[in-house]
Design a protein around this motif. Sequence first.
Motif, mmCIF file in Angstrom:
data_model
loop_
_atom_site.group_PDB
_atom_site.id
_atom_site.type_symbol
_atom_site.label_atom_id
_atom_site.label_comp_id
_atom_site.label_asym_id
_atom_site.label_seq_id
_atom_site.Cartn_x
_atom_site.Cartn_y
_atom_site.Cartn_z
ATOM 1 N N GLN B 146 13.420 4.443 -27.836
ATOM 2 C CA GLN B 146 12.717 3.694 -26.799
ATOM 3 C C GLN B 146 11.660 4.595 -26.204
ATOM 4 O O GLN B 146 11.966 5.685 -25.736
ATOM 5 N N ALA B 147 10.428 4.127 -26.239
ATOM 6 C CA ALA B 147 9.358 4.907 -25.629
ATOM 7 C C ALA B 147 9.530 4.832 -24.121
ATOM 8 O O ALA B 147 9.517 3.756 -23.542
ATOM 9 N N VAL B 148 9.736 5.971 -23.504
ATOM 10 C CA VAL B 148 9.943 6.005 -22.063
ATOM 11 C C VAL B 148 8.785 6.774 -21.445
ATOM 12 O O VAL B 148 8.569 7.928 -21.783
ATOM 13 N N PRO B 149 8.016 6.135 -20.565
ATOM 14 C CA PRO B 149 6.970 6.904 -19.890
ATOM 15 C C PRO B 149 7.593 7.973 -18.988
ATOM 16 O O PRO B 149 8.764 7.869 -18.609
ATOM 17 N N THR B 150 6.793 8.967 -18.648
ATOM 18 C CA THR B 150 7.289 10.107 -17.873
ATOM 19 C C THR B 150 8.063 9.654 -16.641
ATOM 20 O O THR B 150 9.138 10.177 -16.337
ATOM 21 N N ASN B 151 7.517 8.667 -15.927
ATOM 22 C CA ASN B 151 8.134 8.282 -14.650
ATOM 23 C C ASN B 151 9.412 7.485 -14.836
ATOM 24 O O ASN B 151 10.134 7.253 -13.887
ATOM 25 N N GLN B 152 9.679 7.049 -16.081
ATOM 26 C CA GLN B 152 10.861 6.218 -16.313
ATOM 27 C C GLN B 152 12.015 7.007 -16.916
ATOM 28 O O GLN B 152 13.062 6.443 -17.229
ATOM 29 N N ARG B 153 11.827 8.320 -17.108
ATOM 30 C CA ARG B 153 12.871 9.082 -17.793
ATOM 31 C C ARG B 153 14.181 9.061 -17.013
ATOM 32 O O ARG B 153 15.249 8.757 -17.566
ATOM 33 N N ILE B 154 14.104 9.372 -15.736
ATOM 34 C CA ILE B 154 15.342 9.456 -14.951
ATOM 35 C C ILE B 154 15.956 8.067 -14.711
ATOM 36 O O ILE B 154 17.155 7.873 -14.950
ATOM 37 N N PRO B 155 15.166 7.061 -14.294
ATOM 38 C CA PRO B 155 15.765 5.721 -14.147
ATOM 39 C C PRO B 155 16.406 5.210 -15.433
ATOM 40 O O PRO B 155 17.481 4.588 -15.388
ATOM 41 N N ALA B 156 15.775 5.491 -16.576
ATOM 42 C CA ALA B 156 16.331 4.988 -17.841
ATOM 43 C C ALA B 156 17.706 5.597 -18.101
ATOM 44 O O ALA B 156 18.612 4.910 -18.582
ATOM 45 N N VAL B 157 17.875 6.868 -17.776
ATOM 46 C CA VAL B 157 19.171 7.520 -17.989
ATOM 47 C C VAL B 157 20.188 6.990 -16.982
ATOM 48 O O VAL B 157 21.321 6.650 -17.319
ATOM 49 N N ARG B 158 19.768 6.897 -15.744
ATOM 50 C CA ARG B 158 20.705 6.496 -14.694
ATOM 51 C C ARG B 158 21.156 5.053 -14.849
ATOM 52 O O ARG B 158 22.292 4.708 -14.554
ATOM 53 N N THR B 279 4.876 30.557 -16.237
ATOM 54 C CA THR B 279 6.032 29.997 -15.534
ATOM 55 C C THR B 279 7.139 29.786 -16.566
ATOM 56 O O THR B 279 6.889 29.917 -17.769
ATOM 57 N N ASP B 280 8.341 29.471 -16.119
ATOM 58 C CA ASP B 280 9.449 29.200 -17.042
ATOM 59 C C ASP B 280 9.783 27.724 -16.986
ATOM 60 O O ASP B 280 10.055 27.195 -15.913
ATOM 61 N N GLU B 281 9.779 27.103 -18.135
ATOM 62 C CA GLU B 281 10.202 25.706 -18.184
ATOM 63 C C GLU B 281 11.051 25.524 -19.425
ATOM 64 O O GLU B 281 10.557 25.661 -20.533
ATOM 65 N N ALA B 282 12.333 25.255 -19.221
ATOM 66 C CA ALA B 282 13.221 25.042 -20.354
ATOM 67 C C ALA B 282 13.409 23.544 -20.540
ATOM 68 O O ALA B 282 13.621 22.813 -19.579
ATOM 69 N N TYR B 283 13.302 23.098 -21.790
ATOM 70 C CA TYR B 283 13.500 21.671 -22.073
ATOM 71 C C TYR B 283 14.959 21.403 -22.381
ATOM 72 O O TYR B 283 15.597 22.177 -23.102
ATOM 73 N N GLY B 284 15.455 20.295 -21.864
ATOM 74 C CA GLY B 284 16.823 19.910 -22.174
ATOM 75 C C GLY B 284 16.901 18.421 -22.475
ATOM 76 O O GLY B 284 15.972 17.667 -22.201
ATOM 77 N N VAL B 285 18.046 18.016 -23.059
ATOM 78 C CA VAL B 285 18.306 16.598 -23.299
ATOM 79 C C VAL B 285 18.949 16.054 -22.029
ATOM 80 O O VAL B 285 19.940 16.611 -21.553
ATOM 81 N N ALA B 286 18.376 14.979 -21.460
ATOM 82 C CA ALA B 286 18.912 14.427 -20.216
ATOM 83 C C ALA B 286 19.898 13.308 -20.532
ATOM 84 O O ALA B 286 19.652 12.478 -21.406
ATOM 85 N N MET B 287 21.028 13.329 -19.822
ATOM 86 C CA MET B 287 22.033 12.286 -20.019
ATOM 87 C C MET B 287 22.570 11.841 -18.663
ATOM 88 O O MET B 287 22.303 12.472 -17.646
#
Lengths: 460, 339
Positions: B146-158, B279-287
């Motif tokens: 599912q293509a999730v725009p940046t602003n929808q990443r957290i709502p989509a998981v929650r 800067t430090d930015e680590a990528y993770g899989v959000a669940m």
Amino acid sequence: MDGRPPGRRRTAWAEGLDQLRAAAMTEPGRLRAIGAALALLVLVFGAVTAWQVSDRAAAARDVVARSQPLAADAARVYRSLADADTTAAAGFLAGSVEPAATRERYADDLATASQLLVRAAAGAPGPEAADGAADPAAAQIARLNELLPRYAGLVETAKTNNRQGLPLGGAYLRYANERMRAELLPAARALYEAETARLAADQQRAVAWPWWALAAGVAAIGALGWAQRRHYRRTHRVFSPGLLAATVASVAVLLWLVAGHAVARAGLGDAAEHGARSLAALNAARIDALRARGDENLTLVARGAVLTADQKDFYEVGFRARMRDLAGAAGPGQEASGGALGAALAVADGEAGRRPVRDALAAVREWQERHAAARAADDRGDYERALRQVIGGDGSTGASFDRVDGGLRRALADAQERFRSAADGGRAALRGLPVGAGVLAVVGAAAAVLGIGRRLSEYR
Amino acid sequence: MGTRGRGLRDLRAVLAPVAAGMAVMAAAAAVLVPALGRGSGPWGPGADAGPVAAHRTAGPGLPQAAPAAPGCTPRTAAASLRPSAADGPAVQRIRRKGQLVVGVDQNTYRWGYRDPGTGRLEGFDIDLARAIARDILGPDAKVVFQAVPTNQRIPAVRQRTVDMVVRTMTINCARKEQVAFSTAYFQAGQQVLAPKASPVTAFDDSLRGKRVCTAAGSTGEAELSRRSHGARVVTAPNQLDCLVRLQLGEADAVVTDSALAAAQAAQDPAVELKGTPFTDEAYGVAMNQDDPDLVRRVNKVLDDYRRGGDDSAWMRAYRKWLRADLPGIPGPPAPEYSD
């Protein structure tokens, strides 16, 4: 005079004045002066009428032959640009190989805009117009001519990147769209408004009452009446055929002037009231529909890459705003809840004018439903389905949009025709009036001179 | 050294062998992290929240809510739950559905993008999502992207419209209050991108008087407002729009996440990344926070993904998608655990 030394030569002016004064003391002298004055008044009346009516006829011709077509052209420039932008996005969505029909439509839009701009430039007074002020239309035309190639370049770069499979293509397309909405469309709108203002000015000029001619007519008829009364008092003859003929000719010119002008005014006023207002509302609706469609396409091009300040999809927000402009607040089954379509429906003439607008309105409702379904699919992550629902064939929002645009195109053609026939009707009322007024005035002046001449001959 | 400092140091060691100060920091983190993991660190949330470990038994019965992010600091943000191959309720739910629904990006070249030729989604993130699906559902796993725009990443998981989001998503404490993250699978940081011939050398005073483009509201914009180095900041709606500005001569350099900068460089051979990430930015899989068993399962997949040295799945994906524009990364960041 008395104090002057004798033998001094008097000036020719003073001598002439004396002679006139002496002549005015005698009845023949007075009659000659009256005859000359009457002939002059009638001739002035005829000349002023011919001049003012010609001026109004020219203005009416300008309305029909120049300013209204130019205003319609400006609306088409606006529409072509919006259509090009919408079509470019549709072609982009179709994938790396753009369908031929889409490519042609985009090329046609740009060609149409360029051609119309050339025509508009020919119709507009140059920037170095006589009054020294820059013509607003010419300034916008120059600006559009400068911006259009740059826009086309951005779209081509977008397509090239897209063909190579680079997401950068989408960014270029969004940038091109931004130029379109921030620069080209406002310039096209300003051009349309400048041409519409010129149309209104021509219209105003055409329907302005010819006050000088009316005043000259009243003066000439009044003077003729006074001369006939004087004639009656001195000779106890009721009629002076010459003066009577002059009066009849003058009254005829005056009545013709008033009636012709009133009819022309009604026709042109009707064209302005209904036709022009209808055209303006329909053009606004068509642009709103195009821009809504453009935003709908770009929602799928941007794929959530551009957000508003409150984290909503920029293009979806734009789509909703355009739809509100187009059809008012969404509500199923409503006749016309407002918006440009509601305005167009309110000013449309007759069933023939209203039917295509109603069709467009129904198609807008269908479009909104389909759009909601496509958005839901995209939000679920089913991009392919959303894409099919937007740019697929029958059953897509694209098909609904085409119906909206088609309805508005028919309504525009109808309004254009009504404008034309109302304005032509108005113009016809002035036809022959300048020449007729001139001929009648000459006849009237001659009759007045002859009438006075007859009285004068009685003194010989 | 079982801290995320190592992955970071590895990256830097190659990109620019300096970072002595960072080594000190990493060492400090190595000391502090385990202390925090026991919930007794100086940044502990207080007695009510209790030790983190107490909540973390994904035992049978009702799935327990994972703790929000007690004691989260920028240094410990990347710490996740220890891996486990056990099938907890969330994993079983996905099995029952028979498909894994993954929120991804479709605009970021080499990470998650839609190939206009095939219409398919491709990239580093996409490969990782497929690996996770194969582990849970077997070799013929069905993945729904599912293509999730940046602003929808957290709502989509929650709201559970997706099972997880794999979408160049930076792990940080603010987000950890809303979603749970896997261990870090990529180490990135803000970096400068400029034309190869540009006098700009890094995020330093070579930017003086230059027009620097960054996405509105991004970390790059915040960093530039903190220390502009004399640059004039130009903002665009999206980081990729900055490359358009750069190509059109409306900007001289771009500041964005190194992974995204690499994606830009991959689309324009005339530009390159300059200097090192600052800067430090680590990528993770959000669940979802209520799926701790899924977090453990994904961490197990990531362990497998990293394993194998130069022939690991991670390295293969790196070579396939990223190495051309992000050269010199020797391996994945090391995982950090909070329990």
